[in-house]
Motif scaffolding. Structure first.
Motif, PDB file in Angstrom:
ATOM      1  N   PHE A  86       6.685 -61.168 -26.818  1.00 61.15           N
ATOM      2  CA  PHE A  86       5.439 -61.930 -26.810  1.00 61.15           C
ATOM      3  C   PHE A  86       4.848 -61.906 -25.404  1.00 61.15           C
ATOM      4  CE2 PHE A  86       7.941 -63.652 -30.280  1.00 61.15           C
ATOM      5  CZ  PHE A  86       7.004 -63.706 -31.316  1.00 61.15           C
TER       6      PHE A  86
ATOM      7  N   THR B 173      -4.873 -60.286 -29.967  1.00 59.29           N
ATOM      8  CA  THR B 173      -5.042 -61.139 -31.131  1.00 59.29           C
ATOM      9  C   THR B 173      -4.436 -60.473 -32.364  1.00 59.29           C
ATOM     10  OG1 THR B 173      -6.632 -62.120 -32.648  1.00 59.29           O
ATOM     11  CG2 THR B 173      -7.326 -60.134 -31.516  1.00 59.29           C
ATOM     12  N   THR B 174      -3.997 -61.322 -33.280  1.00 59.89           N
ATOM     13  CA  THR B 174      -3.544 -60.812 -34.574  1.00 59.89           C
ATOM     14  C   THR B 174      -4.719 -60.625 -35.522  1.00 59.89           C
ATOM     15  OG1 THR B 174      -3.233 -63.090 -35.304  1.00 59.89           O
ATOM     16  CG2 THR B 174      -1.306 -61.968 -34.422  1.00 59.89           C
ATOM     17  N   ALA B 175      -5.885 -61.198 -35.149  1.00 54.70           N
ATOM     18  CA  ALA B 175      -7.027 -61.221 -36.075  1.00 54.70           C
ATOM     19  C   ALA B 175      -7.491 -59.818 -36.449  1.00 54.70           C
ATOM     20  CB  ALA B 175      -8.172 -62.026 -35.467  1.00 54.70           C
TER      21      ALA B 175
ATOM     22  N   ARG C 189       1.853 -60.040 -32.398  1.00 51.07           N
ATOM     23  CA  ARG C 189       2.312 -61.077 -33.334  1.00 51.07           C
ATOM     24  C   ARG C 189       1.702 -62.453 -33.075  1.00 51.07           C
ATOM     25  NH1 ARG C 189       6.898 -57.713 -33.326  1.00 51.07           N
ATOM     26  NH2 ARG C 189       7.377 -57.063 -35.454  1.00 51.07           N
ATOM     27  N   ILE C 190       0.966 -62.598 -31.988  1.00 53.27           N
ATOM     28  CA  ILE C 190       0.340 -63.900 -31.705  1.00 53.27           C
ATOM     29  C   ILE C 190      -0.868 -63.647 -30.805  1.00 53.27           C
ATOM     30  CG2 ILE C 190       1.604 -64.460 -29.567  1.00 53.27           C
ATOM     31  CD1 ILE C 190       1.111 -67.002 -32.394  1.00 53.27           C
ATOM     32  N   ALA C 191      -1.865 -64.481 -30.952  1.00 55.34           N
ATOM     33  CA  ALA C 191      -2.980 -64.425 -30.009  1.00 55.34           C
ATOM     34  C   ALA C 191      -2.552 -65.113 -28.720  1.00 55.34           C
ATOM     35  CB  ALA C 191      -4.201 -65.121 -30.586  1.00 55.34           C
ATOM     36  N   SER C 192      -2.989 -64.582 -27.583  1.00 59.20           N
ATOM     37  CA  SER C 192      -2.704 -65.238 -26.311  1.00 59.20           C
ATOM     38  C   SER C 192      -3.863 -64.999 -25.366  1.00 59.20           C
ATOM     39  CB  SER C 192      -1.391 -64.725 -25.709  1.00 59.20           C
ATOM     40  OG  SER C 192      -1.454 -63.345 -25.449  1.00 59.20           O
TER      41      SER C 192
ATOM     42  N   VAL D 134       5.880 -70.323 -28.472  1.00 57.56           N
ATOM     43  CA  VAL D 134       5.858 -69.414 -29.623  1.00 57.56           C
ATOM     44  C   VAL D 134       7.140 -68.572 -29.661  1.00 57.56           C
ATOM     45  CG1 VAL D 134       4.657 -67.456 -30.683  1.00 57.56           C
ATOM     46  CG2 VAL D 134       3.334 -69.333 -29.689  1.00 57.56           C
TER      47      VAL D 134
END
Lengths: 326, 285
Positions: free
Chosen positions: B70, B110-112, B119-122, B131
């Motif tokens: 991450f 982003t995962t969007a 795996r995660i937006a940051s 997370v």
């Protein structure tokens, strides 16, 4: 629960017991603990208040005590979804939303994680603790987030059913419930359908769109109105988002006016969602029951509901105003 | 992977970073360049990744039975994107879309956009350690023996949420979690010491219950050695203070916090690329 007709205008809702909606959540998550091995419960030092006792006793390994660190709890919840878990992150509504808005926004909503944010003690009925804890903006904040489903059930049974339903729904959910004991008037065996409004009563004179603790008040208002010959179409909007626009429009096309009722700020709550639907599709008079741009204060829940006008009598007043504007 | 190969991959990644940020005249080259050797070592050597029969990494969100990474300091997205592409998660040619309309390579990860590897937006800082702790907890519940890594900035240590997570991970005995702090002593407004000093990070994390280690982040061999050692603590999470030079690999950027969030112009880009010759057989995107 018994339903009969008090007169031709209003169904009669009776109850045999009063319970808090948070206990409906506790019963729901206890059942999920037995039926769904992926469900994990988290809390930020409020396990007792959130009624997690049974879940913890039966599934100690799937309970995550985070301590008084809500931001971390939201992030940990987002991480837990990776690997297939379904985290239910629980605390008071104030700490579950406003305190951690950016964590929810980035790590949960934007990242579209299967996190269930379960919030108790929402609104004025938290009572004596006062305004620091009485959040009245949470529905607005949560409904503005893309990907977020927002649910505000009305009694013990509906809260339990909603708790079960959100475990099967893939995606972020905000589930809001409360502290006071209130009548249990919906069926114990109900199936909760996310996004599908419930018609409490059919009538032709006014639509009352109500959610949470205000549904019982709307029923009492319906009885008062029925005595006066006014037929209220009472619709329980338990899912604030996605909104059942079809049910709202069908009702207002029949009645020609509406009142919204919620234990929330009128800015940004259910009423504003209804207003948007009406303005865009079928303009009609709409009156609001809710808190008018002010913080709450310390007192008993009943005293606060009276003082801030979240009662059956006030709904009746607003109904008459709405009808007069037709 | 052989050290020489890792080094030549790192050169290619540094060229990618510079060309990506220069192309859109925005982005964060300094921290990206400083963390290049770490991310190359991680993805090309240290982590066990799910792969298909051809050895190509296969991405699924759940990431069971594989190591996870991450990125908490999401602004160093250029290095993350370049390393993911060159590891085989998506076409290297897609790096040319960075920060452009309709791209999967958003300014911050982003995962969007469903970019494989994310795996995660940051980007909003301070959230990655929480997370990663959740993901490590998830692995423990699943009986999954693989490891979770998270990279944070040193400026980011000023965020309060970090310290909530710092308390959580050792208390939950997350020995399958290794966190790395990019200790380049710089942030947007100046040196971390001047902006809001972190003081003694090692002492702080030790007091919170972490196994604390240090490594030279721009020395690939030291990175590999230290990360492998971190996997040996079954019940204690590891915090590695990673000494790096912001802008490492580009002489005029080293040690100048101005390059935290500024892209080089055309002349500066040429000058930087001239100092980073590609190995035979390696190409730019």
């Amino acid at each position: 629960m018994y339903i009969s007709f008090s007169n031709e205008y209003m169904k009669k809702y009776e109850y045999t017991e009063k319970k808090d909606t948070r206990s409906g959540f506790g019963a729901g998550i206890a059942e999920l603990g037995r039926s769904n091995p992926n469900v994990v419960a988290l809390t930020a030092d409020l396990a007792g208040s959130l009624k997690l006792d049974t879940f913890i006793k039966e599934n100690p390994e799937r309970f995550v005590q985070c301590g008084i660190a809500e931001a971390n709890m939201i992030g940990v919840s987002a991480g837990l979804t990776i690997g297939g878990h379904i985290p239910f992150a629980t605390t008071f509504a104030n700490f579950a939303t406003g305190r951690v808005y950016d964590q929810i926004r980035q790590s949960v909503a934007y990242s579209n994680k299967n996190v269930k944010i379960c919030a108790s003690h929402a609104g004025l009925t938290l009572g004596e603790d006062g305004a620091t804890h009485q959040i009245l903006e949470d529905l607005g904040m949560m409904k503005m987030l893309p990907n977020m489903t927002v649910i505000n059930p009305c009694d013990y049974n509906q809260t339990k059913a909603a708790t079960l339903a959100i475990a099967d729904h893939v995606g972020p959910v905000y589930l809001r419930f409360g502290r006071p004991v209130i009548p249990v008037f919906t069926p114990a065996d109900q199936k909760f359908e996310i996004g599908k409004a419930w018609t409490v009563n059919e009538g032709k004179d006014v639509s009352i769109f109500c959610t949470g603790h205000l549904v019982w008040e709307a029923i009492k208002a319906g009885e008062i109105l029925a005595e006066e010959g006014i037929e209220a179409d009472i619709i329980n909007i338990h899912t604030i988002k996605p909104l059942d626009e079809e049910a709202i429009l069908a009702s207002v096309k029949k009645t020609g006016c509406a009142v919204s009722a919620e234990e929330h700020m009128i800015n940004g709550g259910l009423g504003d969602s209804v207003a948007q639907v009406l303005a865009r599709n079928y303009p009609a008079p709409l009156e609001y029951i809710g808190v008018h741009d002010t913080f709450g204060e310390s007192a008993t829940p009943d005293q606060l509901m009276q003082k801030y006008g979240l009662t059956a009598d006030k709904i009746v007043e607003q109904v008459k105003k709405a009808i007069a504007r037709k | 992977m052989e050290i020489e190969q890792l080094k030549s991959t790192a050169v290619a990644v540094r060229r990618d970073i510079l060309r990506m940020v220069a192309a859109v005249n925005s982005g964060h080259p300094g921290g990206s360049l400083g963390c290049t050797d770490f991310l190359v070592a991680l993805y090309f050597d240290v982590m066990n990744l799910k792969r298909d029969a051809d050895g190509k990494p296969v991405f699924d969100m759940d990431g069971r039975d594989e190591d996870l990474f991450f990125l908490s300091n999401g602004h160093i997205s250029p290095v993350f994107y370049s390393v993911l592409a060159r590891a085989g998660y998506f076409p290297v040619s897609e790096l040319a879309t960075f920060r452009k309309l309709d791209s999967r390579l958003q300014g911050h990860p982003t995962t969007a956009e469903h970019l494989p590897g994310i795996r995660i937006a940051s980007g909003s800082l301070g959230q990655g350690l929480s997370v990663a702790s959740g993901a490590a907890y998830s692995k423990k519940l699943n009986g999954d023996k693989s490891h979770v890594y998270v990279l944070m900035g040193d400026g980011e240590q000023q965020e309060g949420q970090i310290w909530e997570a710092a308390q959580f991970a050792p208390n939950k005995k997350l020995g399958n979690l290794t966190a790395i702090i990019d200790l380049n002593h710089a942030q947007i407004d100046g040196t971390t010491d001047n902006v809001n000093s972190n003081r003694d990070l090692a002492a702080k994390y030790r007091a919170f219950g972490w196994f604390v280690d240090e490594m030279e982040g721009n020395d690939i061999e030291d990175v590999i050695r230290t990360l492998k050692k971190a996997q040996e603590n079954p019940e204690v999470p590891t915090m590695i203070l990673m000494h790096t030079e912001m802008g490492f690999g580009v002489e005029y950027m080293v040690g100048n916090y101005k390059w935290h969030g500024t892209a080089p112009n055309a002349d500066q880009l040429t000058q930087a690329l001239n100092g980073l010759p590609l190995s035979i057989g390696v190409t730019d995107y």
